[in-house]
Design a protein around this motif. Structure first.
Motif, short mmCIF file in Angstrom:
data_model
loop_
_atom_site.label_atom_id
_atom_site.label_comp_id
_atom_site.label_asym_id
_atom_site.label_seq_id
_atom_site.Cartn_x
_atom_site.Cartn_y
_atom_site.Cartn_z
N UNK A 29 36.70 52.78 41.81
CA UNK A 29 37.22 53.85 40.97
C UNK A 29 38.74 53.72 40.99
N UNK A 30 39.29 53.26 39.89
CA UNK A 30 40.74 53.02 39.78
C UNK A 30 41.29 53.98 38.74
N UNK A 31 41.74 55.13 39.20
CA UNK A 31 42.19 56.18 38.30
C UNK A 31 43.67 56.42 38.51
N UNK A 64 32.28 55.65 51.22
CA UNK A 64 33.45 55.75 50.36
C UNK A 64 34.72 55.53 51.17
N UNK A 65 35.63 54.69 50.64
CA UNK A 65 36.92 54.45 51.28
C UNK A 65 38.01 54.70 50.25
N UNK A 66 38.97 55.54 50.58
CA UNK A 66 40.09 55.84 49.69
C UNK A 66 41.33 55.10 50.19
N UNK A 67 42.17 54.68 49.26
CA UNK A 67 43.40 53.98 49.60
C UNK A 67 44.60 54.87 49.33
N UNK A 68 45.38 55.14 50.39
CA UNK A 68 46.58 55.97 50.29
C UNK A 68 46.28 57.40 49.84
N UNK A 111 26.37 50.25 46.38
CA UNK A 111 26.16 50.51 47.80
C UNK A 111 27.29 51.33 48.42
N UNK A 112 28.46 51.29 47.82
CA UNK A 112 29.61 52.03 48.33
C UNK A 112 30.69 52.08 47.26
N UNK A 113 31.77 52.80 47.57
CA UNK A 113 32.84 53.01 46.58
C UNK A 113 34.20 52.89 47.26
N UNK A 114 35.13 52.26 46.54
CA UNK A 114 36.55 52.25 46.94
C UNK A 114 37.32 53.03 45.88
N UNK A 115 38.21 53.93 46.32
CA UNK A 115 38.94 54.80 45.40
C UNK A 115 40.42 54.48 45.43
#
Length: 337
Positions: free
Chosen positions: A65-67, A149-153, A125-129
């Protein structure tokens, strides 16, 4: 494409056995695995990923998810691109694919769950945000869902959600301390978009180091940017109008620092003789532009790799989310100071 039935016929085994070789190889003897894989390679058979997903309940895909806000060129930001390359490489090493998720905008459906519906539709299977820090309810819904789920910053946490970031506070301190050690006392800053998490942290660290050294930071010496070139250029023009003007500026992102450098040159001033500039990120161009940008470096490869590792730790579906990770930053001194 050759069919699974053709592989089974040539090997003298059942279709179910061929399926197990590709989906649950540990339950098949080594001799049978070698036979099936050899015949499959010979006739060019590849398993159907959709069928495999149905059989194993795993897609071997991680959703991204690149928002970064459609109004800004987030896709081209070099800092994010470097992280994405590291993330993709780390996931690929474990046989996982990275899938860009477009939000489900179907008419009549609530927008708050538009990303969650995309996750469910593609059975990832999973999400990076990666997002712009706006705390969009649709992104927050992912953190509250039961999907790894793993979020960046971004400080998103939940039963199966954690985040990876840099030591932004420490990085802000490094920038301030460096300028103070260079003898500067009229110091200003161009922040990232407030209240985005990394922007706030960098400003907090910067303020704290100045306060400890007894160096003032007036309100009009703090100008907000948005991480991109044009905002750094506009902010520096504003700072140059101060009387007296600052002798040093900390831009909380390298792209903004490059824009600030251009504004200084356009004003007929020199870096670092008239104004010193420190950036943050250490993107590739920082070492290439004259006079070379002093910057606080983030471990971009480490961020992407750590995000993959955190996600992999949760993928069995039974593990709790790992603790958030903050990677260290370091000062890279170049000609701009």
């Amino acid at each position: 494409m050759s069919s699974i039935r053709e592989v089974a016929r040539r090997c003298g085994v059942s279709v179910a056995t061929v399926s197990r070789v590709f989906n649950t190889p540990e339950v098949v003897s080594q001799q049978t695995r070698q036979l099936v894989l050899g015949v499959a390679a010979e006739i060019g058979y590849l398993p159907n990923e959709s069928a495999r997903t149905l059989a194993t309940k795993k897609s071997n895909m991680v959703g991204l998810v690149w928002d970064t806000d459609h109004r800004r060129p987030g896709w081209r930001h070099p800092f994010l691109q470097d992280i994405l390359v590291a993330l993709k490489s780390a996931l690929s090493a474990h046989g996982l694919h990275l899938l860009m998720l477009a939000p489900d905008q179907s008419p009549g459906l609530d927008s708050e769950h538009r990303f969650l519906r995309a996750v469910q539709r593609h059975n990832v299977d999973g999400v990076v945000i990666i997002d712009n820090g706006s705390r969009d309810p649709a992104v927050l819904a992912l953190a509250d869902a039961e999907v790894p789920c793993v979020a960046l910053d971004l400080r998103y946490t939940g039963p199966t959600c954690t985040y990876i970031t840099s030591d932004n506070t420490g990085g802000g301190r490094l920038a301030a301390q460096h300028l103070i050690e260079r003898g500067h006392r009229r110091i200003a800053t161009i922040t990232g978009p407030l209240p985005a998490y990394p922007a706030v942290q960098r400003l907090d660290g910067f303020r704290a180091a100045l306060a400890e050294a007894g160096v003032p930071l007036p309100d009009d010496a703090v100008v907000s940017g948005d991480w991109y070139l044009d905002s750094g250029h506009a902010a520096m023009k504003q700072l140059l109008e101060r009387d007296p003007r600052p002798t040093a500026v900390f831009a909380a992102g390298d792209e903004m620092a490059v824009g600030a450098l251009r504004a200084v040159h356009q004003a007929g001033l020199r870096v670092p003789d008239d104004i010193a500039i420190v950036g943050f990120d250490d993107i590739e161009v920082a070492a290439l532009i004259p006079p070379g940008l002093t910057t606080v470096a983030q471990d971009k490869t480490g961020i992407g790799t750590s995000a993959a590792e955190a996600l992999l730790a949760m993928l069995p579906g039974t593990a709790a989310a790992p603790e958030p990770t903050a990677l260290p930053t370091k000062l890279i001194v170049r000609g701009s100071t």
